[in-house]
Design an enzyme around this catalytic site. Structure first.
Site, PDB file in Angstrom:
ATOM      1  N   HIS A  68       0.849  -1.181   0.000  1.00 47.66           N
ATOM      2  CA  HIS A  68       0.000   0.000   0.000  1.00 47.66           C
ATOM      3  C   HIS A  68       0.888   1.235   0.000  1.00 47.66           C
ATOM      4  O   HIS A  68       2.052   1.196   0.439  1.00 47.66           O
ATOM      5  CB  HIS A  68      -0.888   0.023   1.235  1.00 47.66           C
ATOM      6  CG  HIS A  68      -1.958  -1.021   1.232  1.00 47.66           C
ATOM      7  ND1 HIS A  68      -3.036  -0.969   2.088  1.00 47.66           N
ATOM      8  CD2 HIS A  68      -2.138  -2.147   0.482  1.00 47.66           C
ATOM      9  CE1 HIS A  68      -3.828  -2.000   1.875  1.00 47.66           C
ATOM     10  NE2 HIS A  68      -3.287  -2.734   0.908  1.00 47.66           N
ATOM     11  N   GLU A  70       0.972   3.834   1.890  1.00 48.83           N
ATOM     12  CA  GLU A  70       1.498   4.225   3.200  1.00 48.83           C
ATOM     13  C   GLU A  70       2.667   3.350   3.627  1.00 48.83           C
ATOM     14  O   GLU A  70       3.667   3.857   4.162  1.00 48.83           O
ATOM     15  CB  GLU A  70       0.397   4.105   4.273  1.00 48.83           C
ATOM     16  CG  GLU A  70      -0.832   4.935   3.997  1.00 48.83           C
ATOM     17  CD  GLU A  70      -1.943   4.166   3.286  1.00 48.83           C
ATOM     18  OE1 GLU A  70      -3.116   4.385   3.640  1.00 48.83           O
ATOM     19  OE2 GLU A  70      -1.647   3.365   2.380  1.00 48.83           O
ATOM     20  N   CYS A  98      -6.148   1.938   5.915  1.00 52.75           N
ATOM     21  CA  CYS A  98      -6.748   0.692   6.389  1.00 52.75           C
ATOM     22  C   CYS A  98      -6.107   0.325   7.734  1.00 52.75           C
ATOM     23  O   CYS A  98      -5.114   0.938   8.151  1.00 52.75           O
ATOM     24  CB  CYS A  98      -6.520  -0.420   5.362  1.00 52.75           C
ATOM     25  SG  CYS A  98      -4.811  -0.993   5.267  1.00 52.75           S
ATOM     26  N   CYS A 101      -2.240  -0.372   7.565  1.00 50.20           N
ATOM     27  CA  CYS A 101      -1.396   0.811   7.399  1.00 50.20           C
ATOM     28  C   CYS A 101      -1.371   1.670   8.662  1.00 50.20           C
ATOM     29  O   CYS A 101      -0.317   2.187   9.043  1.00 50.20           O
ATOM     30  CB  CYS A 101      -1.870   1.614   6.194  1.00 50.20           C
ATOM     31  SG  CYS A 101      -1.583   0.759   4.620  1.00 50.20           S
TER      32      CYS A 101
END
Length: 169
Positions: A68, A70, A98, A101
């Site tokens: 992801h 992040e 999410c 993260c």
């Protein structure tokens, strides 16, 4: 609507530079989109204002469910700073993080999270979950959402509308 570290809705707590950093995150999100990934971009800014890490969604290309935006920005910031601890740093991301993260931000001791669009299905900073206020965690991240929310949300909506559109024959 903005959510602060206390979870209270407020008129906003943007700081100088927040909009400019979010514009950079949007540029990174567009790189993800160009690669066929969900358009989410993130960057980590050190306490002195330097960008120390950037990332955009890459789970498809990397064959990695943890890739992801992040996570990639946190990894880059850790390499740049020589430590996984990023105390005093702010993470900017175009979509509410999410749980995975946000947990990574807690472990990295990120001081502040600024995000654009809310994620009512998976958001962990006040939408679906609120890990920023969990007393079970050993660090609290000060979260603030809604910076350039319309622009961030529109990028995601347009991406998914194109993806769901019927193919031309």
């Amino acid at each position: 609507m903005a959510v602060s570290d206390s979870g209270a809705a407020g008129p906003g707590r943007t700081r100088p530079g927040d909009v400019d950093y979010m514009r950079r995150a949007l540029t990174l999100a567009r790189a993800a989109e160009a690669a066929g990934e969900v358009p989410v971009g993130a960057l980590v800014v050190a306490a002195d204002g330097r960008i120390v890490g950037e990332g955009w969604n890459q789970p498809i290309a990397a064959h990695d469910p943890t890739a992801h935006a992040e996570i990639l920005a946190l990894r880059a910031a850790g390499r740049a700073s020589g430590s996984y601890r990023l105390g005093g740093a702010t993470l900017y991301v175009t979509l509410e993080p999410c749980p995975m993260c946000l947990a990574a931000m807690v472990h990295a001791r990120v001081a502040r999270l600024v995000f654009g669009a809310w994620d009512p299905r998976q958001g962990a900073a006040g939408s679906a979950f609120d890990l920023t206020r969990s007393r079970s965690l050993n660090h609290a991240v000060d979260a603030f959402g809604g910076v350039l929310a319309d622009e961030c949300g529109a990028l995601l909506k347009q991406f998914f509308a194109r993806r769901r559109a019927p193919a031309d024959d």
